[in-house]
Design a protein around this motif. Sequence first.
Motif, PDB file in Angstrom:
ATOM      1  N   VAL A   1       0.838  -1.205   0.000  1.00 51.28           N
ATOM      2  CA  VAL A   1       0.000   0.000   0.000  1.00 51.28           C
ATOM      3  C   VAL A   1       0.875   1.257   0.000  1.00 51.28           C
ATOM      4  O   VAL A   1       0.600   2.221  -0.723  1.00 51.28           O
ATOM      5  CB  VAL A   1      -0.950  -0.007   1.216  1.00 51.28           C
ATOM      6  N   LEU A   2       1.951   1.265   0.815  1.00 47.73           N
ATOM      7  CA  LEU A   2       2.849   2.418   0.838  1.00 47.73           C
ATOM      8  C   LEU A   2       3.516   2.617  -0.513  1.00 47.73           C
ATOM      9  O   LEU A   2       3.612   3.758  -1.012  1.00 47.73           O
ATOM     10  CB  LEU A   2       3.908   2.241   1.925  1.00 47.73           C
ATOM     11  N   ALA A   3       3.989   1.534  -1.118  1.00 52.42           N
ATOM     12  CA  ALA A   3       4.613   1.639  -2.442  1.00 52.42           C
ATOM     13  C   ALA A   3       3.614   2.170  -3.466  1.00 52.42           C
ATOM     14  O   ALA A   3       3.964   2.994  -4.324  1.00 52.42           O
ATOM     15  CB  ALA A   3       5.153   0.278  -2.881  1.00 52.42           C
ATOM     16  N   GLN A   4       2.358   1.730  -3.370  1.00 46.41           N
ATOM     17  CA  GLN A   4       1.334   2.219  -4.280  1.00 46.41           C
ATOM     18  C   GLN A   4       1.117   3.721  -4.098  1.00 46.41           C
ATOM     19  O   GLN A   4       0.989   4.481  -5.073  1.00 46.41           O
ATOM     20  CB  GLN A   4       0.021   1.472  -4.032  1.00 46.41           C
ATOM     21  N   ALA A   5       1.101   4.177  -2.839  1.00 46.21           N
ATOM     22  CA  ALA A   5       0.916   5.603  -2.562  1.00 46.21           C
ATOM     23  C   ALA A   5       2.077   6.427  -3.119  1.00 46.21           C
ATOM     24  O   ALA A   5       1.871   7.498  -3.712  1.00 46.21           O
ATOM     25  CB  ALA A   5       0.783   5.827  -1.060  1.00 46.21           C
ATOM     26  N   VAL A   6       3.310   5.931  -2.931  1.00 47.15           N
ATOM     27  CA  VAL A   6       4.476   6.648  -3.456  1.00 47.15           C
ATOM     28  C   VAL A   6       4.438   6.682  -4.982  1.00 47.15           C
ATOM     29  O   VAL A   6       4.819   7.673  -5.608  1.00 47.15           O
ATOM     30  CB  VAL A   6       5.778   5.999  -2.958  1.00 47.15           C
ATOM     31  N   LEU A   7       3.951   5.603  -5.591  1.00 49.95           N
ATOM     32  CA  LEU A   7       3.836   5.560  -7.047  1.00 49.95           C
ATOM     33  C   LEU A   7       2.875   6.638  -7.535  1.00 49.95           C
ATOM     34  O   LEU A   7       3.131   7.293  -8.561  1.00 49.95           O
ATOM     35  CB  LEU A   7       3.350   4.177  -7.486  1.00 49.95           C
ATOM     36  N   VAL A   8       1.793   6.854  -6.800  1.00 48.34           N
ATOM     37  CA  VAL A   8       0.841   7.912  -7.156  1.00 48.34           C
ATOM     38  C   VAL A   8       1.513   9.283  -7.066  1.00 48.34           C
ATOM     39  O   VAL A   8       1.405  10.116  -7.975  1.00 48.34           O
ATOM     40  CB  VAL A   8      -0.398   7.872  -6.234  1.00 48.34           C
ATOM     41  N   VAL A   9       2.245   9.521  -5.961  1.00 49.10           N
ATOM     42  CA  VAL A   9       2.940  10.804  -5.783  1.00 49.10           C
ATOM     43  C   VAL A   9       3.983  11.005  -6.880  1.00 49.10           C
ATOM     44  O   VAL A   9       4.137  12.111  -7.421  1.00 49.10           O
ATOM     45  CB  VAL A   9       3.590  10.870  -4.390  1.00 49.10           C
ATOM     46  N   ALA A  10       4.700   9.927  -7.203  1.00 48.26           N
ATOM     47  CA  ALA A  10       5.751  10.027  -8.221  1.00 48.26           C
ATOM     48  C   ALA A  10       5.188  10.424  -9.584  1.00 48.26           C
ATOM     49  O   ALA A  10       5.882  11.044 -10.397  1.00 48.26           O
ATOM     50  CB  ALA A  10       6.496   8.697  -8.331  1.00 48.26           C
ATOM     51  N   MET A  11       3.923  10.074  -9.825  1.00 45.97           N
ATOM     52  CA  MET A  11       3.288  10.440 -11.087  1.00 45.97           C
ATOM     53  C   MET A  11       3.245  11.959 -11.282  1.00 45.97           C
ATOM     54  O   MET A  11       3.246  12.460 -12.403  1.00 45.97           O
ATOM     55  CB  MET A  11       1.862   9.883 -11.129  1.00 45.97           C
ATOM     56  N   PHE A  12       3.194  12.689 -10.179  1.00 47.84           N
ATOM     57  CA  PHE A  12       3.068  14.144 -10.257  1.00 47.84           C
ATOM     58  C   PHE A  12       4.407  14.857 -10.045  1.00 47.84           C
ATOM     59  O   PHE A  12       4.456  16.088 -10.001  1.00 47.84           O
ATOM     60  CB  PHE A  12       2.051  14.630  -9.223  1.00 47.84           C
ATOM     61  N   ALA A  13       5.477  14.083  -9.872  1.00 45.36           N
ATOM     62  CA  ALA A  13       6.796  14.680  -9.698  1.00 45.36           C
ATOM     63  C   ALA A  13       7.362  15.071 -11.060  1.00 45.36           C
ATOM     64  O   ALA A  13       7.000  14.507 -12.096  1.00 45.36           O
ATOM     65  CB  ALA A  13       7.733  13.699  -8.997  1.00 45.36           C
ATOM     66  N   VAL A  14       8.266  16.053 -11.068  1.00 47.37           N
ATOM     67  CA  VAL A  14       8.877  16.487 -12.317  1.00 47.37           C
ATOM     68  C   VAL A  14       9.653  15.343 -12.954  1.00 47.37           C
ATOM     69  O   VAL A  14       9.588  15.109 -14.154  1.00 47.37           O
ATOM     70  CB  VAL A  14       9.820  17.690 -12.070  1.00 47.37           C
ATOM     71  N   ASP A  15      10.402  14.615 -12.137  1.00 44.07           N
ATOM     72  CA  ASP A  15      11.149  13.446 -12.593  1.00 44.07           C
ATOM     73  C   ASP A  15      10.841  12.307 -11.634  1.00 44.07           C
ATOM     74  O   ASP A  15      11.317  12.284 -10.503  1.00 44.07           O
ATOM     75  CB  ASP A  15      12.653  13.736 -12.607  1.00 44.07           C
ATOM     76  N   ALA A  16      10.003  11.365 -12.062  1.00 44.40           N
ATOM     77  CA  ALA A  16       9.511  10.309 -11.170  1.00 44.40           C
ATOM     78  C   ALA A  16      10.652   9.477 -10.609  1.00 44.40           C
ATOM     79  O   ALA A  16      10.668   9.144  -9.420  1.00 44.40           O
ATOM     80  CB  ALA A  16       8.529   9.405 -11.926  1.00 44.40           C
ATOM     81  N   PHE A  17      11.626   9.145 -11.463  1.00 44.36           N
ATOM     82  CA  PHE A  17      12.715   8.292 -10.994  1.00 44.36           C
ATOM     83  C   PHE A  17      13.577   9.018  -9.967  1.00 44.36           C
ATOM     84  O   PHE A  17      13.900   8.485  -8.918  1.00 44.36           O
ATOM     85  CB  PHE A  17      13.567   7.834 -12.178  1.00 44.36           C
ATOM     86  N   ASP A  18      13.963  10.255 -10.264  1.00 45.38           N
ATOM     87  CA  ASP A  18      14.798  11.010  -9.336  1.00 45.38           C
ATOM     88  C   ASP A  18      14.080  11.277  -8.021  1.00 45.38           C
ATOM     89  O   ASP A  18      14.686  11.270  -6.949  1.00 45.38           O
ATOM     90  CB  ASP A  18      15.232  12.339  -9.966  1.00 45.38           C
TER      91      ASP A  18
END
Length: 481
Positions: A345-362
Amino acid sequence: MSRPGGVQGARGAVKLGVPTLTAMVVGSMVGAGVFSLPATFAQETGVLGALIAWVIAGLGMLMLALAFQALAVRRPQLDAGVYAYAKAGFGELIGFFSAFGYWASACVGNVTYWVLIMSTLGAVIPALGAGDTLLSFALSSVGLWVFFLLVRRGVREAAAVNRIVTVAKLVPILVAIVLALSVLDPAVFAANLLGGTDTGGLFEQVQGTMLITVFVFLGVEGASVYSRHARRRADVGRATVLGFLAVFSVFASVTIVSFGVMPADDLAALRQPSLAGVLEAAVGPWGAVLVSAGLIVSVLGAYLAWTLMAAEVVFVAAKDGDMPRFLARANDRDVPVGALLSSTVLAQAVLVVAMFAVDAFDFALNLTSALALVPFLFAAGYLLRIGISPDAASDDRRTRRRDLVIGALATVYVLFLLVGAGWSYLLVSLIVQVPAVALFLVARHQRGRRLLTPAEWVILGMAAAGAVVGVVGIAAGWIVL
C-alpha cells in the motif's frame, strides 16, 4: 525435510541456509545500479580515480558487512538486523526510527524499480514515456500487486524464486564483463587513466564517485534482516560477507573494463543503462538487447528481495511491541501478511505521488537515499558500543578489540557518507519519520504503556525540529527533492 538452501521447520517456520541467504544479499544489492555504472563513473573520473573509489568503498562496506557478521554471532537472539541492533543499542524510539526508516526506504526504493522498468520499455513503447505516464502507472500498479500475491504464497517459495532470479540476473552481467574484456583496447584504457576532459583533479574525482558506490551497495544487510529464518545464526554472517565480496567484484569489474572499450567522454555521454551502450560498442546491437533484458530481470529480482526485507523489518518490530499489532499478523506459511500488505500500500501511494513529480525516478531515488543510511549508522554504532562496554560474561579481550575496531571503522565510514550526502538527506528523512511516530504511540497504547519517556520526548523534540527545518528548506528552495 531438508531442501537445498533451506528447511521447513515446525508450524510453518521457514529455515534458510547459506545459499539462500547469500542470494538475498546479492539479490537486494544487484538491481539497476550496476547497469548505470560505466557512464556514471566516467562522468566523474577515470581508471585511477575509479580504482581508488572502489578500494575505499570496498573497505568501508566490508567493515559494515563484518559488523553485521559480528552482531549476528554476538547477539543471535536479535532478529531483523538494522531494527533490532538500533533498539538494543540506543532504545525503543531509536529502534522504531530505524525500523520505519528502513521500511520506508525499501518501499520507496521499490517504486524506482517500476519506474525504471517502464522507462526502459518506453524506448520501444512510447506510451510508457519515462515511467510517468498513465499507462506506466497502471502497469506498475499491476506489478506491485502481482508480487504481493507471489510473496503471500510463502517465504520459502519467494526465497526460492529469488535464488533463481539472482542467478539469471548475474549471467548477462558476467557475459558483459567477459565480452568487454575480449575487446579491451590497451591504448583506450591508458588514455582513460585520468578521466575525460570534464573531470577535475584526482581528489574531486574520487569524492564525486563515493556516494555512487554507497547506493549500489544498499542491501548488504539482506541476510541480517532475515536472520529469524536462518538455519544457524552463524550462516547470517557468512552469507553477508560472501554476498558482499561477490557483488563488489562484479561492480568493480563492470566499471573498470568499460574504460577499455571506449573513450571516457563517450562513456560519459551514454544514455542509461550505459552498460548496454558499452556492450553495443563491443559486440554490436545484440549486446544492448542482452543488457536490457538482463536489466529487467535484475530489477524484478531486486524488487522481490526488497519486498521480503521491507515486510520482515516491520513484522519483527510489531512482534516486539514497537509497531501496531496488525503488522504482526502472519499466515500459516510464515508470511507477515499485515506488514506485506502495508508495504504494498505504501509503495502504491508513493507511485501515485511520483506520477506528479517532475522526474519520477529522481524523486523516488532521492527519497530512498534520504531514508537509507541512518539505520546503518545505528547498527555500526551498536557494535562499537559493545566493543567499548561489553555486557556479556563470555566476551574475551581479543573479541572485544576486534568488535571495537570493526565497529569504529564502520561507524566512521557511515558518518563520512552522511556528511558527504549533506544535511538535506537527514532533514528529508525526518519529515517522513516524525509523523510516523504515531504508529509507535499506538503500539505503546495497545500495550498499556506510557506513551513516551522523558528521554524519548527529548529525542522526538529534536527530530521534530529537524523536520520543521526540512519543510522550511523545501519551501524556500534550498532543499531540492
